[in-house]
Design a protein around this motif. Sequence first.
Motif, mmCIF file in Angstrom:
data_model
loop_
_atom_site.group_PDB
_atom_site.id
_atom_site.type_symbol
_atom_site.label_atom_id
_atom_site.label_comp_id
_atom_site.label_asym_id
_atom_site.label_seq_id
_atom_site.Cartn_x
_atom_site.Cartn_y
_atom_site.Cartn_z
ATOM 1 N N ALA A 11 0.845 -1.196 0.000
ATOM 2 C CA ALA A 11 0.000 0.000 0.000
ATOM 3 C C ALA A 11 0.879 1.243 0.000
ATOM 4 N N THR A 38 -5.289 3.827 -7.920
ATOM 5 C CA THR A 38 -6.596 4.233 -7.404
ATOM 6 C C THR A 38 -6.865 5.708 -7.681
ATOM 7 N N GLN A 124 -11.658 -1.588 -5.292
ATOM 8 C CA GLN A 124 -10.233 -1.753 -5.026
ATOM 9 C C GLN A 124 -9.963 -2.977 -4.147
ATOM 10 N N ILE A 140 -5.092 3.927 1.133
ATOM 11 C CA ILE A 140 -4.913 2.485 0.910
ATOM 12 C C ILE A 140 -4.518 1.775 2.201
#
Length: 235
Positions: A11, A38, A124, A140
Amino acid sequence: MSDTENRIVIAIDGFSSCGKSTFAKAIAARLGYIFIDTGAMYRAVTLYALEQGAIRSGIVDEEAVVALLDDMDITFRFNPQRGASDIYVDGNLVEGKIRTIEVSNCVSQVSAIPAVRQKLVAMQQEMGRHRGVVMDGRDIGTVVFPDAELKLFMTADPAVRAQRRYDELSAKGQQVTLSDIERNVRERDQADMTRAVSPLRKAEDAIELDNSHMTIDEQMKWFMERLADVYRNRR
């Protein structure tokens, strides 16, 4: 530990124009992982809202944006020429269109809408369900994958980030000014950190990377050392 068990979620969160996507793509290529941008997803929603008239003169009609969510289909397709995935909306390539200053000026407002975040976060999480992904964005490590095995938080001096963004847009032929870019960078920082839903913040277990004066190679060396630490701790 099998190869499948070895695969983790990486992440990467941080401020705009820190080079998160470029770095994440390089990591994914190095490890043979899937890269999921994202930020591009939120930009795609913003672009679609602009095209459908849900944003006019920089003013976001939240109800109108939410009403569009069920009508749009966001997908990624690998582009072998770029060595990365391009983003499509309803089957149309929008990779270039989502990077304009017009989209940049509105994306923080759109991404702050709870229904938008709820829909994209669910997408996601499904994309990363089987691990082996590198995902970058704003939330994230805190919201999308709070259990990610390796969390990074990227930052850089705002003036440095503005210069990078200016160089990127100028190279594409877009007519922009450095002052406009830096103002946009600082406004996005403030908007991202103060929004009510999933504000930008560093996860408690994230490792900070200030890349103001680092090359991609230097960042990659730093990353591989952090990755080695993760695998040592998992044994």
